[in-house]
Design a protein around this motif. Structure first.
Motif, short mmCIF file in Angstrom:
data_model
loop_
_atom_site.label_atom_id
_atom_site.label_comp_id
_atom_site.label_asym_id
_atom_site.label_seq_id
_atom_site.Cartn_x
_atom_site.Cartn_y
_atom_site.Cartn_z
N SER A 15 0.84 -1.20 0.00
CA SER A 15 0.00 0.00 0.00
C SER A 15 0.87 1.25 0.00
N MET A 16 0.67 2.09 -1.00
CA MET A 16 1.41 3.35 -1.12
C MET A 16 0.47 4.44 -1.60
N THR A 17 0.77 5.67 -1.23
CA THR A 17 0.04 6.78 -1.81
C THR A 17 0.45 6.94 -3.27
N GLU A 18 -0.40 7.58 -4.05
CA GLU A 18 -0.10 7.81 -5.45
C GLU A 18 1.12 8.70 -5.60
N PRO A 19 2.04 8.33 -6.49
CA PRO A 19 3.23 9.16 -6.68
C PRO A 19 2.91 10.38 -7.55
N GLN A 20 3.83 11.32 -7.53
CA GLN A 20 3.79 12.42 -8.50
C GLN A 20 4.44 11.90 -9.77
N THR A 21 3.74 12.01 -10.89
CA THR A 21 4.28 11.48 -12.15
C THR A 21 4.91 12.61 -12.97
N GLU A 22 5.86 12.21 -13.79
CA GLU A 22 6.55 13.16 -14.65
C GLU A 22 6.95 12.45 -15.94
N VAL A 23 6.90 13.17 -17.04
CA VAL A 23 7.37 12.66 -18.32
C VAL A 23 8.69 13.36 -18.64
N LEU A 24 9.74 12.57 -18.77
CA LEU A 24 11.07 13.11 -19.02
C LEU A 24 11.44 12.87 -20.49
N PRO A 25 11.65 13.91 -21.28
CA PRO A 25 12.00 13.72 -22.69
C PRO A 25 13.43 13.21 -22.84
N THR A 26 13.67 12.45 -23.90
CA THR A 26 15.01 11.96 -24.21
C THR A 26 15.56 12.74 -25.40
N SER A 27 16.84 12.60 -25.66
CA SER A 27 17.48 13.36 -26.72
C SER A 27 17.07 12.90 -28.12
N ASP A 28 16.49 11.68 -28.22
CA ASP A 28 16.09 11.17 -29.53
C ASP A 28 14.58 11.27 -29.76
N GLY A 29 13.93 12.16 -29.02
CA GLY A 29 12.52 12.40 -29.25
C GLY A 29 11.59 11.39 -28.61
N ASP A 30 12.07 10.68 -27.60
CA ASP A 30 11.25 9.71 -26.90
C ASP A 30 10.90 10.25 -25.50
N GLN A 31 10.32 9.38 -24.67
CA GLN A 31 9.89 9.80 -23.34
C GLN A 31 10.16 8.70 -22.33
N LEU A 32 10.50 9.12 -21.10
CA LEU A 32 10.61 8.21 -19.96
C LEU A 32 9.58 8.66 -18.92
N HIS A 33 8.86 7.71 -18.36
CA HIS A 33 7.80 8.02 -17.41
C HIS A 33 8.28 7.72 -15.99
N LEU A 34 8.21 8.72 -15.13
CA LEU A 34 8.78 8.67 -13.80
C LEU A 34 7.71 8.74 -12.72
N ASP A 35 7.96 8.07 -11.60
CA ASP A 35 7.14 8.17 -10.40
C ASP A 35 7.99 8.75 -9.27
N TRP A 36 7.57 9.88 -8.74
CA TRP A 36 8.27 10.54 -7.64
C TRP A 36 7.52 10.33 -6.32
N TYR A 37 8.29 10.00 -5.27
CA TYR A 37 7.78 10.00 -3.91
C TYR A 37 8.67 10.95 -3.11
N ARG A 38 8.17 12.13 -2.86
CA ARG A 38 8.97 13.17 -2.21
C ARG A 38 8.47 13.43 -0.80
N GLN A 39 9.41 13.64 0.11
CA GLN A 39 9.05 14.02 1.47
C GLN A 39 9.99 15.11 1.99
N GLY A 40 10.66 15.80 1.07
CA GLY A 40 11.52 16.90 1.48
C GLY A 40 12.90 16.50 1.92
N SER A 41 13.33 15.28 1.57
CA SER A 41 14.67 14.83 1.93
C SER A 41 15.72 15.46 1.03
N ASP A 42 16.97 15.45 1.49
CA ASP A 42 18.07 15.90 0.64
C ASP A 42 18.80 14.71 0.03
N ARG A 43 18.18 13.50 0.14
CA ARG A 43 18.77 12.28 -0.39
C ARG A 43 17.75 11.58 -1.29
#
Length: 333
Positions: free
Chosen positions: A44-72
């Motif tokens: 069980s996890m809360t929903e992550p913040q999603t992001e689409v990261l573009p690549t240099s060849d015109g593609d995309q990588l799909h990311l899931d972020w779980y942030r809590q204000g850490s510096d790590r």
């Protein structure tokens, strides 16, 4: 979106309590360990913040972020035909969050339910994509970054660190990789055995769906006629992986992308955990000599654990592999 603490958080002294992995007798079987989490584990996890990261060849990588204000930050890489929300990724993400880290779990090209835009997809040596994710994470001003990967993602993680070698960013502090097919050719041969047919059939079923969609988008480049005759990774990689990603054939792909030959070049404390009963791994996936491991890689080979298993029935819900990861992090950070 910020992470909310798990109901049974990892105690702060978890690094002092990790013992040798000793599952109950009914889990002392590599096949049971390999399928149990997929069939029965829920995290069980809360929903992550999603992001689409573009690549240099015109593609995309799909990311899931779980942030809590850490510096790590910890960057997690999934396995073949996996995705960022598989139980093994979520289990480790939950453990890392409770231990005070932010987490970035990413999807390889064509994974996570979104087909990528280019004819290529992913492969065991696509370190340029991992490097883009790592650099994107470091650009968020983290002071430390930890890498972890499972199965193919473990090979990718260690290969990337070996390629970086002396040039590795000083903020990358370590890595842990589980069930790593660091000898790709040997692992392909293992999975071609009749006793591994159930695993091979599942991989090929999923890959068939993916290649059918690829062929509909790029009919001049990808032909799926006769796909049902493919039985092994040698056949699949010869027909699709190698030509779509610039390799001569399957043998060239495996030789170029196996992490085994790059382990000695790694320059950050890295732990590779390969269970001795893993049905996916060849004998060469258990390197013991310093000539292969180098000075910064350690191999743990528990007697049991299967492939991305390491099941533990505990009140807090964590698996042994997650406790082992936190113990390793605490030893190097």
């Amino acid at each position: 979106m910020y992470y909310q603490s798990a109901p049974h958080p990892i105690p702060p002294d978890i690094g002092k309590r990790v013992l040798r992995y000793r599952p109950p007798p009914w889990l002392r079987n590599g096949h049971v360990q390999s399928v149990w989490p997929t069939l029965f584990r829920k995290v069980s996890m809360t929903e992550p913040q999603t992001e689409v990261l573009p690549t240099s060849d015109g593609d995309q990588l799909h990311l899931d972020w779980y942030r809590q204000g850490s510096d790590r930050l910890a960057v997690l890489s999934h396995g073949l035909e996996g995705h960022s929300r598989r139980p093994y990724i979520l289990g480790l993400a939950r453990a890392l969050l409770t231990a005070g880290w932010d987490v970035l779990a990413w999807n390889f090209r064509s994974c996570g339910g979104v087909m990528n835009l280019q004819p290529r997809f992913y492969h065991s040596g696509a370190t340029e994509d991992l490097e883009r994710v790592v650099n994107h994470g470091l650009a968020q001003k983290y002071n430390a970054l930890f890498l972890s990967g499972f199965s193919m993602g473990g090979n990718l993680t260690l290969l990337y660190l070996g390629q970086q070698s002396e040039q590795v960013d000083s903020r990358i502090c370590g890595a842990v990789a589980y069930s790593v097919p660091c000898d790709l050719a040997g692992s392909a041969d293992e999975l071609a055995k009749p006793s591994r047919k159930i695993y091979m059939q599942r991989f090929l079923r999923d890959l068939n769906v993916k290649m059918q969609e690829k062929a509909s988008r790029f009919p001049d480049l990808i032909d799926v006629s006769g796909f049902e005759d493919i039985r092994t990774f040698r056949q699949f990689d010869n027909r699709y992986t190698a030509p779509l990603h610039g390799f001569r054939d399957a043998e060239d792909y495996w030789a170029s992308c196996s992490a085994l030959g790059k382990l000695r070049d790694i320059r950050v404390p890295s732990l590779m955990v390969n269970a001795a009963d893993d049905p996916f791994l060849s004998p060469r996936c258990y390197p013991e000599s310093r000539a292969l491991l180098g000075q910064h890689v350690r191999l743990d080979a528990p007697r049991w654990g299967g492939h991305v298993g390491f099941v533990e029935h505990s009140r807090d819900g964590y698996y042994w592999s997650e406790r082992r990861a936190i113990a390793h992090i605490q030893s190097v950070v």
